[in-house]
Every structure is written in structure tokens, then in C-alpha cells.
Design a protein around this motif. Structure first.
Motif, PDB file in Angstrom:
ATOM      1  N   GLY A   8      29.979 -17.961  48.642  1.00  0.00           N
ATOM      2  CA  GLY A   8      28.667 -18.106  49.254  1.00  0.00           C
ATOM      3  C   GLY A   8      28.540 -19.463  49.898  1.00  0.00           C
ATOM      4  N   PRO A   9      27.487 -19.676  50.683  1.00  0.00           N
ATOM      5  CA  PRO A   9      27.278 -20.957  51.339  1.00  0.00           C
ATOM      6  C   PRO A   9      26.994 -22.058  50.329  1.00  0.00           C
ATOM      7  CG  PRO A   9      25.843 -19.251  52.234  1.00  0.00           C
ATOM      8  CD  PRO A   9      26.491 -18.695  51.029  1.00  0.00           C
ATOM      9  N   ALA A  10      27.019 -23.283  50.796  1.00  0.00           N
ATOM     10  CA  ALA A  10      26.775 -24.443  49.948  1.00  0.00           C
ATOM     11  C   ALA A  10      25.305 -24.527  49.551  1.00  0.00           C
ATOM     12  CB  ALA A  10      27.197 -25.710  50.682  1.00  0.00           C
ATOM     13  N   VAL A  11      25.063 -25.106  48.397  1.00  0.00           N
ATOM     14  CA  VAL A  11      23.717 -25.304  47.892  1.00  0.00           C
ATOM     15  C   VAL A  11      23.191 -26.644  48.405  1.00  0.00           C
ATOM     16  CG1 VAL A  11      22.395 -25.677  45.774  1.00  0.00           C
ATOM     17  CG2 VAL A  11      24.204 -23.978  45.819  1.00  0.00           C
ATOM     18  N   ALA A  12      21.907 -26.692  48.718  1.00  0.00           N
ATOM     19  CA  ALA A  12      21.283 -27.930  49.179  1.00  0.00           C
ATOM     20  C   ALA A  12      20.942 -28.790  47.967  1.00  0.00           C
ATOM     21  CB  ALA A  12      20.034 -27.620  50.000  1.00  0.00           C
ATOM     22  N   ALA A  13      21.966 -29.430  47.413  1.00  0.00           N
ATOM     23  CA  ALA A  13      21.778 -30.276  46.232  1.00  0.00           C
ATOM     24  C   ALA A  13      22.897 -31.304  46.179  1.00  0.00           C
ATOM     25  CB  ALA A  13      21.787 -29.419  44.968  1.00  0.00           C
ATOM     26  N   ASP A  14      22.644 -32.399  45.493  1.00  0.00           N
ATOM     27  CA  ASP A  14      23.657 -33.420  45.301  1.00  0.00           C
ATOM     28  C   ASP A  14      24.702 -32.899  44.319  1.00  0.00           C
ATOM     29  OD1 ASP A  14      24.362 -36.497  45.427  1.00  0.00           O
ATOM     30  OD2 ASP A  14      24.437 -35.903  43.321  1.00  0.00           O
ATOM     31  N   ARG A  15      25.963 -32.949  44.713  1.00  0.00           N
ATOM     32  CA  ARG A  15      27.039 -32.368  43.902  1.00  0.00           C
ATOM     33  C   ARG A  15      27.115 -32.965  42.498  1.00  0.00           C
ATOM     34  NH1 ARG A  15      32.782 -30.626  45.623  1.00  0.00           N
ATOM     35  NH2 ARG A  15      33.828 -30.500  43.636  1.00  0.00           N
ATOM     36  N   GLN A  16      27.085 -34.289  42.413  1.00  0.00           N
ATOM     37  CA  GLN A  16      27.205 -34.950  41.113  1.00  0.00           C
ATOM     38  C   GLN A  16      26.016 -34.618  40.215  1.00  0.00           C
ATOM     39  OE1 GLN A  16      27.831 -39.159  41.336  1.00  0.00           O
ATOM     40  NE2 GLN A  16      27.967 -39.416  39.131  1.00  0.00           N
ATOM     41  N   ARG A  17      24.822 -34.623  40.773  1.00  0.00           N
ATOM     42  CA  ARG A  17      23.629 -34.311  39.982  1.00  0.00           C
ATOM     43  C   ARG A  17      23.615 -32.850  39.560  1.00  0.00           C
ATOM     44  NH1 ARG A  17      24.146 -38.744  39.460  1.00  0.00           N
ATOM     45  NH2 ARG A  17      23.026 -40.454  40.410  1.00  0.00           N
ATOM     46  N   LEU A  18      24.067 -31.969  40.446  1.00  0.00           N
ATOM     47  CA  LEU A  18      24.131 -30.550  40.086  1.00  0.00           C
ATOM     48  C   LEU A  18      25.138 -30.338  38.953  1.00  0.00           C
ATOM     49  CD1 LEU A  18      23.259 -27.660  40.496  1.00  0.00           C
ATOM     50  CD2 LEU A  18      24.902 -27.477  42.372  1.00  0.00           C
ATOM     51  N   GLN A  19      26.258 -31.031  39.010  1.00  0.00           N
ATOM     52  CA  GLN A  19      27.235 -30.944  37.921  1.00  0.00           C
ATOM     53  C   GLN A  19      26.622 -31.430  36.616  1.00  0.00           C
ATOM     54  OE1 GLN A  19      30.519 -33.240  39.508  1.00  0.00           O
ATOM     55  NE2 GLN A  19      31.586 -31.407  40.218  1.00  0.00           N
ATOM     56  N   GLN A  20      25.850 -32.522  36.688  1.00  0.00           N
ATOM     57  CA  GLN A  20      25.196 -33.054  35.493  1.00  0.00           C
ATOM     58  C   GLN A  20      24.225 -32.022  34.912  1.00  0.00           C
ATOM     59  OE1 GLN A  20      23.017 -36.653  36.265  1.00  0.00           O
ATOM     60  NE2 GLN A  20      22.531 -37.003  34.118  1.00  0.00           N
ATOM     61  N   VAL A  21      23.462 -31.367  35.767  1.00  0.00           N
ATOM     62  CA  VAL A  21      22.524 -30.331  35.320  1.00  0.00           C
ATOM     63  C   VAL A  21      23.273 -29.198  34.624  1.00  0.00           C
ATOM     64  CG1 VAL A  21      21.019 -28.480  36.179  1.00  0.00           C
ATOM     65  CG2 VAL A  21      20.684 -30.829  36.962  1.00  0.00           C
ATOM     66  N   LEU A  22      24.352 -28.722  35.252  1.00  0.00           N
ATOM     67  CA  LEU A  22      25.103 -27.613  34.676  1.00  0.00           C
ATOM     68  C   LEU A  22      25.752 -27.997  33.349  1.00  0.00           C
ATOM     69  CD1 LEU A  22      26.688 -26.092  37.892  1.00  0.00           C
ATOM     70  CD2 LEU A  22      24.740 -25.247  36.575  1.00  0.00           C
ATOM     71  N   VAL A  23      26.290 -29.216  33.268  1.00  0.00           N
ATOM     72  CA  VAL A  23      26.881 -29.679  32.007  1.00  0.00           C
ATOM     73  C   VAL A  23      25.808 -29.717  30.921  1.00  0.00           C
ATOM     74  CG1 VAL A  23      27.851 -31.696  30.828  1.00  0.00           C
ATOM     75  CG2 VAL A  23      28.834 -30.919  32.991  1.00  0.00           C
ATOM     76  N   ASN A  24      24.617 -30.229  31.241  1.00  0.00           N
ATOM     77  CA  ASN A  24      23.527 -30.277  30.263  1.00  0.00           C
ATOM     78  C   ASN A  24      23.155 -28.884  29.776  1.00  0.00           C
ATOM     79  OD1 ASN A  24      23.355 -33.057  30.454  1.00  0.00           O
ATOM     80  ND2 ASN A  24      21.519 -33.058  31.722  1.00  0.00           N
ATOM     81  N   LEU A  25      23.013 -27.950  30.711  1.00  0.00           N
ATOM     82  CA  LEU A  25      22.583 -26.597  30.338  1.00  0.00           C
ATOM     83  C   LEU A  25      23.639 -25.870  29.518  1.00  0.00           C
ATOM     84  CD1 LEU A  25      20.756 -25.401  33.584  1.00  0.00           C
ATOM     85  CD2 LEU A  25      19.763 -26.348  31.479  1.00  0.00           C
ATOM     86  N   VAL A  26      24.901 -25.968  29.935  1.00  0.00           N
ATOM     87  CA  VAL A  26      25.974 -25.289  29.192  1.00  0.00           C
ATOM     88  C   VAL A  26      26.182 -25.963  27.838  1.00  0.00           C
ATOM     89  CG1 VAL A  26      28.423 -24.677  29.185  1.00  0.00           C
ATOM     90  CG2 VAL A  26      27.060 -24.360  31.268  1.00  0.00           C
ATOM     91  N   SER A  27      26.054 -27.289  27.798  1.00  0.00           N
ATOM     92  CA  SER A  27      26.181 -28.010  26.538  1.00  0.00           C
ATOM     93  C   SER A  27      25.114 -27.557  25.543  1.00  0.00           C
ATOM     94  CB  SER A  27      26.071 -29.521  26.786  1.00  0.00           C
ATOM     95  OG  SER A  27      26.052 -30.228  25.580  1.00  0.00           O
ATOM     96  N   ASN A  28      23.865 -27.452  25.997  1.00  0.00           N
ATOM     97  CA  ASN A  28      22.790 -26.957  25.126  1.00  0.00           C
ATOM     98  C   ASN A  28      23.074 -25.539  24.653  1.00  0.00           C
ATOM     99  OD1 ASN A  28      21.254 -29.266  25.198  1.00  0.00           O
ATOM    100  ND2 ASN A  28      19.731 -28.479  26.631  1.00  0.00           N
ATOM    101  N   ALA A  29      23.546 -24.701  25.575  1.00  0.00           N
ATOM    102  CA  ALA A  29      23.826 -23.302  25.233  1.00  0.00           C
ATOM    103  C   ALA A  29      24.907 -23.206  24.163  1.00  0.00           C
ATOM    104  CB  ALA A  29      24.233 -22.528  26.483  1.00  0.00           C
ATOM    105  N   CYS A  30      25.849 -24.145  24.192  1.00  0.00           N
ATOM    106  CA  CYS A  30      26.913 -24.160  23.176  1.00  0.00           C
ATOM    107  C   CYS A  30      26.420 -24.779  21.869  1.00  0.00           C
ATOM    108  CB  CYS A  30      28.132 -24.920  23.696  1.00  0.00           C
ATOM    109  SG  CYS A  30      28.998 -24.113  25.060  1.00  0.00           S
TER     110      CYS A  30
END
Length: 169
Positions: free
Chosen positions: A15-37
Motif C-alpha cells: 500500500g502507499p506510504a502513511v503520512a507519519a514520521d517513520r521513527q515516531r510511528l515505530q515508537q508507537v508500534l513498539v509501545n502498543l505491541v509491548s503492552n500487548a505482550c
């Protein structure tokens, strides 16, 4: 880390790129997956789904990332406090370490990038967190300098030397 027997899967397609900062988006995903674990149970599961909100990749679509866990969930009475800073929802004595600011910071980062975040949970069954962002435009919009007098200043942040040379040229 410790072997908890968690089954972690990621479902995504092109899919196309997301309109978001790559590093910050990675931080968000790490936080969410970390909580889920962290708040899961042994032999539980975490599923990350990347899709569009309306099922099609077009200029009006929004990218959606959903993190679903089969963890301990959150009681309905506590759902209104999940984004409050330093509120661990009564889990201060639990084996899970944390400051209580993870979801607060995650929400701030998502919203600063123009995204939205929503959380649903069932106590004892699991939690689903959904974030959505607009899609990056396919081409940059031209800058209109009509009626502009004098020199213009352009700030370029780039870590690739070849790209910097091109910009200078």
C-alpha cells in the motif's frame, strides 16, 4: 526475552506510504505491541493488522493499524482512564513494570502526527488498540512563491550525502 509462548502475527499487504514520521510511528508500534505482550497471558496471542479503513488504497483512504491481544483486558470502569498519565489502573502491585505514561505518550505522538487512536477492551479477554493515519500524497505539493520578494530559505534535513549534494545543486 522470556519464552512466554506468545503467538505474535502481523498481517499486512502492499500500500502507499502513511503520512507519519517513520521513527515516531515505530515508537508507537513498539509501545502498543509491548503492552500487548506485557499484559498478555502465557500462550496467548498478539495480532497486528495493517489495512485501510475503507478497504481500498485511494487518495481518501486512511491507513489503519490494529493491535489485538488475548491478555488480561481492562475492566469497563477503568476504560475512561487508560490515557491518563501515571494511572496504572490499580496494577501498581503487579509483576509488570511501568510508569503509567506509555499510552499517554503514544496518544500524544499519534495525535501530533494527525492520527487517531482508540482502545476497546473486555476484562479477562483482551484489548484492541486501533490507530489511523492519512496516506502520504503521491507527489509533493508545489510551493507558490507568487508575489514573494527577496531570497527564500529552505531547510532540508537529510542524512544521505548524495541527496544533500543534489539539494545544494
Amino acid at each position: 526475552g522470556l519464552d512466554t509462548g506468545l503467538d505474535v502475527t502481523v498481517d499486512y499487504g502492499p500500500g502507499p506510504a502513511v503520512a507519519a514520521d517513520r521513527q515516531r510511528l515505530q515508537q508507537v508500534l513498539v509501545n502498543l505491541v509491548s503492552n500487548a505482550c506485557k499484559y498478555n497471558r502465557p500462550n496467548g496471542s498478539v495480532r497486528v493488522i495493517v489495512e485501510t479503513a475503507d478497504g481500498s488504497w485511494n487518495d481518501r483512504a486512511r491507513a489503519r493499524v490494529t493491535v489485538i491481544d488475548t491478555g488480561i483486558g481492562i475492566p469497563a470502569k477503568d476504560l475512561g482512564r487508560v490515557f491518563d498519565p501515571f494511572d496504572r489502573l490499580g496494577r501498581e502491585e503487579s509483576r509488570v513494570e511501568g510508569s503509567g505514561i506509555g499510552l499517554t505518550l503514544t496518544r500524544m505522538i499519534v495525535e501530533m502526527m494527525g492520527g487517531t487512536i482508540a482502545l476497546e477492551s473486555v476484562d479477562g479477554e483482551g484489548t484492541t488498540v486501533t490507530i489511523e493515519f492519512g496516506l502520504a500524497s503521491r507527489a509533493p505539493k508545489p510551493i507558490d512563491l507568487a508575489g514573494h520578494d527577496g531570497p527564500s530559505v529552505v531547510l532540508a534535513v537529510e542524512d544521505n550525502e548524495a541527496s544533500l549534494l543534489l539539494l545544494r545543486h
